[in-house]
Design an enzyme around this catalytic site. Sequence first.
Site, PDB file in Angstrom:
ATOM      1  N   ARG A  13     -10.889 107.200   9.124  1.00  0.00           N
ATOM      2  CA  ARG A  13      -9.624 107.728   9.620  1.00  0.00           C
ATOM      3  C   ARG A  13      -9.851 108.890  10.574  1.00  0.00           C
ATOM      4  NH1 ARG A  13      -8.593 105.364   4.815  1.00  0.00           N
ATOM      5  NH2 ARG A  13      -6.490 104.535   4.387  1.00  0.00           N
ATOM      6  N   ARG A  52     -10.775  86.908   6.178  1.00  0.00           N
ATOM      7  CA  ARG A  52      -9.626  87.656   5.656  1.00  0.00           C
ATOM      8  C   ARG A  52      -8.384  87.411   6.510  1.00  0.00           C
ATOM      9  NH1 ARG A  52     -11.169  93.607   3.274  1.00  0.00           N
ATOM     10  NH2 ARG A  52     -13.391  93.300   2.922  1.00  0.00           N
ATOM     11  N   ASP A  54     -10.183  99.085  -5.870  1.00  0.00           N
ATOM     12  CA  ASP A  54     -11.636  99.245  -5.753  1.00  0.00           C
ATOM     13  C   ASP A  54     -12.267  99.796  -7.030  1.00  0.00           C
ATOM     14  OD1 ASP A  54     -11.683  98.205  -3.221  1.00  0.00           O
ATOM     15  OD2 ASP A  54     -11.786 100.134  -2.191  1.00  0.00           O
TER      16      ASP A  54
END
Length: 424
Positions: free
Chosen positions: A25, A118, A307
């Site tokens: 980020r 994906r 996760d």
Amino acid sequence: MIVRIQPSQLSGTIHAAASKSSMQRACAAALLTEGQTTLINPGKSNDDLAAIDVIQKLGAVVETAANGDLVIKSAGIHPKNNEVNCGESGLGIRMFTPIASLSDQPITLTGTGSLLTRPMDFFDEILPKLGVKVKSSNGKLPLQIQGPLKPANIEVDGSLSSQFLTGLLMAYGAAKAKDVTITVKDLKSKPYIDLTLQVMKHFGWEVENRNHEEFYFPNFPISQFPNSKISYTVEGDWSGAAFLLVAGAIAGPITVKGLDVDSTQADKAVLQALSDCGCQLSIQPQQIEIGPLPLKAFHFDANDCPDLFPPLVALAAYCEGTTVIEGVNRLTHKESNRALTLQQEFAKLGIEIRLQDDLMLIIGGTGVKAAATHSRHDHRIAMACAVAALKANGEVAIEEAEAINKSYPDFYEHLQALGATVHS
């Protein structure tokens, strides 16, 4: 690469690795900020290196200072290449696609490994509403896009991943969005959006978060300054540290430093599971001390932090009774189908895992057995098997063990530093 781990007793102190969630980020924000950004404690995982490569291809100049800091100079989006490869990073492709759409040049975005399978049809639906031409390969990579993106009031589905929203928020900020709202239905992984907003605020973008259902860009100039100099310290990684903390609960005691206990990172929630399972746990501002006590089964909701499934399965294997973890539906589109992969690999270790709708049930306390396991090319599966090996009844081997390089390349070295017997 095959790594072999012997039953081991851990002790000592370790410093957590840099967070790739924070690092990626920050790289994106630095690209979008005119001027110079210094990243302190930069990450070096494969996903981090892919992000650095992406921002260079989109116009940033990146240098490493003598002290290890990363210095990024940018004048905004000015693509140097018409193809950008995000490696195997789900966050990378989902965040950088809207950001690359700020350019009026045609750009192809692609990736490697499991990223090619994906779903990316989110962009087929949303980007045309923002003035961006987009063509995917039946909802998969590669993506061909051409902007420029024009912020508008839109509604998006947040149930698959929050990463798409992270990219839109950053792109809107850089496009100087005013008096527009992104409305989100059924947002998952809310803490990751909190991290995005925290990074954006650090770099000068103000976004009004209305209960994670609306994100409003106010009708006044963005508070960024041209040619600014910004410093940003990349946080320690709670996702990777979750494996160290579980290792400490199973085979410690150990001390983990470099984690912000006030972090917005979703995987900080591992502390709740560790507290519930009854291990020895001392949470201090500068460090976390953790060690084994008789461990009991626990119930944990992982919908906002999927996760954590792999480290918590390794923990649950040593907890007496049946541990229940909610959020299995969040595991399908990871580096592997993690629900099935965990079930299959831990079965080799003698641990039964049952899948019931959105629940994972782990039958713990039955003893972990020596076995040959496989990472399935998934970094978190490799680390889960490694941690579970620490108190097995013999050697555990992990094939394709180099999968850890995606997020935590120093993981095996860190286990060795704490006293684990690790051979490759």
